[in-house]
Design an enzyme around this catalytic site. Structure first.
Site, PDB file in Angstrom:
ATOM      1  N   HIS A   1      34.414  -8.281 -40.250  1.00 41.45           N
ATOM      2  CA  HIS A   1      34.203 -10.158 -39.599  1.00 41.45           C
ATOM      3  C   HIS A   1      32.660  -9.955 -39.160  1.00 41.45           C
ATOM      4  O   HIS A   1      32.387 -10.130 -38.408  1.00 41.45           O
ATOM      5  CB  HIS A   1      35.450 -10.150 -38.575  1.00 41.45           C
ATOM      6  CG  HIS A   1      36.192 -10.365 -39.453  1.00 41.45           C
ATOM      7  ND1 HIS A   1      37.612 -10.785 -38.384  1.00 41.45           N
ATOM      8  CD2 HIS A   1      37.070 -10.853 -40.875  1.00 41.45           C
ATOM      9  CE1 HIS A   1      38.909 -11.387 -39.213  1.00 41.45           C
ATOM     10  NE2 HIS A   1      38.255 -11.308 -40.491  1.00 41.45           N
TER      11      HIS A   1
ATOM     12  N   THR B   1      35.351 -16.150 -41.747  1.00 42.40           N
ATOM     13  CA  THR B   1      35.433 -17.425 -42.393  1.00 42.40           C
ATOM     14  C   THR B   1      34.833 -19.413 -42.983  1.00 42.40           C
ATOM     15  O   THR B   1      33.821 -19.763 -43.129  1.00 42.40           O
ATOM     16  CB  THR B   1      35.894 -16.599 -43.791  1.00 42.40           C
ATOM     17  OG1 THR B   1      36.209 -15.547 -44.135  1.00 42.40           O
ATOM     18  CG2 THR B   1      35.924 -18.115 -44.939  1.00 42.40           C
TER      19      THR B   1
ATOM     20  N   ASN C   1      29.021 -14.684 -43.035  1.00 44.04           N
ATOM     21  CA  ASN C   1      29.383 -14.192 -41.269  1.00 44.04           C
ATOM     22  C   ASN C   1      28.563 -13.917 -41.044  1.00 44.04           C
ATOM     23  O   ASN C   1      28.255 -13.777 -39.105  1.00 44.04           O
ATOM     24  CB  ASN C   1      30.492 -13.528 -41.271  1.00 44.04           C
ATOM     25  CG  ASN C   1      31.386 -13.731 -41.988  1.00 44.04           C
ATOM     26  OD1 ASN C   1      31.872 -15.072 -42.121  1.00 44.04           O
ATOM     27  ND2 ASN C   1      32.776 -12.313 -42.562  1.00 44.04           N
TER      28      ASN C   1
ATOM     29  N   THR D   1      42.703 -12.780 -45.892  1.00 48.42           N
ATOM     30  CA  THR D   1      43.978 -12.510 -45.225  1.00 48.42           C
ATOM     31  C   THR D   1      44.413 -14.310 -45.428  1.00 48.42           C
ATOM     32  O   THR D   1      45.427 -14.373 -45.465  1.00 48.42           O
ATOM     33  CB  THR D   1      44.368 -12.533 -43.815  1.00 48.42           C
ATOM     34  OG1 THR D   1      43.389 -12.548 -43.121  1.00 48.42           O
ATOM     35  CG2 THR D   1      44.392 -10.738 -43.826  1.00 48.42           C
TER      36      THR D   1
ATOM     37  N   GLU E   1      25.778 -12.833 -59.405  1.00 47.29           N
ATOM     38  CA  GLU E   1      26.626 -11.526 -58.058  1.00 47.29           C
ATOM     39  C   GLU E   1      26.681 -10.306 -59.024  1.00 47.29           C
ATOM     40  O   GLU E   1      26.537  -9.487 -60.333  1.00 47.29           O
ATOM     41  CB  GLU E   1      28.334 -11.943 -58.446  1.00 47.29           C
ATOM     42  CG  GLU E   1      28.999 -11.432 -57.813  1.00 47.29           C
ATOM     43  CD  GLU E   1      29.313 -11.050 -56.450  1.00 47.29           C
ATOM     44  OE1 GLU E   1      29.522  -9.701 -56.606  1.00 47.29           O
ATOM     45  OE2 GLU E   1      29.064 -11.551 -56.516  1.00 47.29           O
TER      46      GLU E   1
ATOM     47  N   SER F   1      32.959  -5.112 -50.731  1.00 47.78           N
ATOM     48  CA  SER F   1      33.151  -6.193 -52.205  1.00 47.78           C
ATOM     49  C   SER F   1      31.980  -6.064 -53.249  1.00 47.78           C
ATOM     50  O   SER F   1      31.055  -6.945 -52.271  1.00 47.78           O
ATOM     51  CB  SER F   1      34.421  -6.894 -51.732  1.00 47.78           C
ATOM     52  OG  SER F   1      35.890  -6.298 -51.483  1.00 47.78           O
TER      53      SER F   1
END
Length: 519
Positions: free
Chosen positions: A452, A498, A486, A127, A39, A116
């Protein structure tokens, strides 16, 4: 000495929900396989990959968000009141924007395309909405799609009852259902939004991040290791097949080689094709068919809220111009719930209706508001897919991480604009069904706001030049290299992606587990 191993069985690039899915399924089905996950960002939570909403201390949560913002750390975000409606180009907390390349001359672009960089990826900030695709959103050549979606629900910890006791949630759902359900099959009727959240025995909400996807099986697996602050600069090939990765330790700056039988690139829908490009894996479809979801939002005040208010509710004063920002940021509070208006091919948008704690426009100080009675509505529209909508990469320019700089080419078609106009009219009618609309008109979000992004490493039934990977997510042009996230979704969707991307990752991970068993 390097903190990295010389060789493993599987390398995973990216720790968001899709990358975490590969780690989980391999831990369950191939526990003897040695797996390394890299990561680029830091660990910002305990356990690693947890949703930042679960950090109770606001100051600690803010620090976690800022540490996730990579080169954008310290910039103003949409959490500032009025930032969205005033047209300011800002990211959500925990994310950062492209400095350039987000819009080409004469094109619509994606002005607020965001990223991110942290353990857990966007799964630490999302969300939690996990609706299932319907109609043309579904991937027709996957006969096992529903079984895979069931697995996605399991890994993400999806529930539908966490907000059943929230004020007015049932009332909002009933009013919308009365207006919309006629003629819809049961699966497409107004219903509770499936959410990756559960309520503990003590009543506290716990939001799912990659930590939930990893699960105990991954955390207890001695053959799995997560390396943070580690930039995979390229995938290595031997005879055209995956043979490992080059990874830069961002703590020391040193570059290392890690050999592997399989490499899974799960960076995100913009950085996954970036890694493939940097690796010389450049099929014609790479970065193509990029699509987002145009989004319009509005708010309404529940009609007759005072007469139907739950016991104990009392008037309060709205707290200024923050509501639209809350809709954008997915601010679902303890008092709130989410209602789902599913996509249909006849009504090509997906709706999220959730309660807010404040009005999206300033109300008079003497205008009392029953808590939970301000409702935010959002409609997401499916994109008209185009070959020339794409993310392109430079061999000469580099981004902040030293990777090939990206540029987004993106246009709305006449059909896209017609669907958006229809959604704007529809959201006004829905606001009237629920209550009294607040404000003169709905607000259309800048492109990229949905986060998205899809299609950039799209899946195909066959290697026809229009897709990047197989139904198992293996890159056609590079056996042993798998893509996830995605960007793999090949259809135009309006629903949150997701759950679907996790379902597709389950299929890819099972394929790798099977291949490892055959070695």
């Amino acid at each position: 000495m390097s903190r990295y191993p010389e060789s493993v069985d599987v390398v995973i690039v990216g720790s968001g929900p899709a990358g975490a899915t590969y780690a989980r399924i391999l831990s369950e089905e191939a526990p003897d396989a040695v797996v390394a996950l890299f990561e680029v960002g830091p660990t910002v939570s305990d356990p690693p990959g947890a949703h930042v909403k679960n950090i109770e201390d606001p100051a600690a949560r803010s620090i976690a968000q800022e540490r996730s913002e990579g080169p954008g750390a310290g910039a103003d975000t949409v959490s500032s009141p009025g930032a969205v409606t005033s047209g300011q180009r800002r990211a959500r907390p925990g994310t950062y924007l492209l400095e350039e390349g987000f819009q080409e001359p004469g094109e619509d672009g994606m002005p607020v395309a965001a990223f991110s960089s942290n353990v857990g990826g966007m799964g630490a900030h999302w969300t939690g909405a996990c609706p299932r695709p319907g109609g043309s959103e579904r991937i027709a050549f996957l006969p096992d799609l529903d079984d895979l979606l069931d697995e996605g629900d399991r890994l993400l910890g999806v529930t539908t009852d966490a907000f059943d006791s929230a004020p007015f949630t049932a009332l909002v759902r009933e009013r919308l259902a009365a207006a919309l359900d006629d003629g819809r099959p049961p699966a497409q009727r107004v219903q509770r939004m499936p959410l990756a959240v559960h309520r503990r025995d003590d009543g506290r909400l716990v939001w799912s991040g990659s930590d939930v996807v990893f699960g105990d099986a991954t955390r207890a697996n001695p053959n799995f290791t997560l390396y943070d602050e580690s930039l995979v600069t390229r995938v290595l090939l031997d005879g055209g097949r995956a043979s490992g990765v080059e990874v830069r330790d961002r703590r020391t700056g040193e570059l290392h080689t890690v050999r592997a039988w399989f490499v899974v690139v799960a960076a995100d829908a913009l950085r996954t094709p970036q890694v493939l490009w940097a690796s010389g894996i450049r099929p014609d479809a790479l970065g193509r068919m990029l699509n987002d979801q145009t989004q319009t939002v509005y708010a309404t005040r529940i009609r007759d809220a005072e007469s139907v208010a739950p016991a104990g509710a009392s008037g309060s004063t709205a707290e200024g111009d923050v509501g639209v920002d809350e809709i954008v940021d997915g601010a679902i509070s303890e008092q709130s719930g989410v209602t789902w208006v599913p996509f249909t091919d006849e009504v090509p948008f997906h709706g999220q209706v959730m309660q807010l704690d404040a009005s999206p426009i300033p109300l008079a100080d003497d205008d009392p508001v029953v808590p939970g009675s301000i409702v935010g509505l959002g409609l997401f529209c499916a994109k008209d897919l185009q070959w020339d909508d794409r993310v392109a990469f430079s061999d000469d320019e580099q981004d902040w991480y030293g990777m090939p700089a990206l540029r987004i080419h993106y246009r709305l078609t006449d059909r896209d604009r017609a669907v958006l106009e229809r959604a704007q009219a529809e959201i006004v009618e829905l606001a009237k069904v629920v209550g009294e609309p607040i404000g003169d008109r709905p607000f259309t979000m800048p492109l990229g706001a949905s986060l998205h992004y899809q299609g950039s490493v799209r899946m195909g039934e066959t290697d026809d030049g229009r897709s990047v990977c197989s139904p198992d997510s293996e890159v056609w042009a590079a056996p042993g290299v798998f893509v996830a996230g995605n960007g793999v979704i090949p259809t135009a969707t309006a629903c949150n992606p997701t759950l679907t991307s996790v379902a597709l990752a389950v299929k890819g991970a099972k394929r790798i587990a099977s291949d490892l068993a055959a070695h």
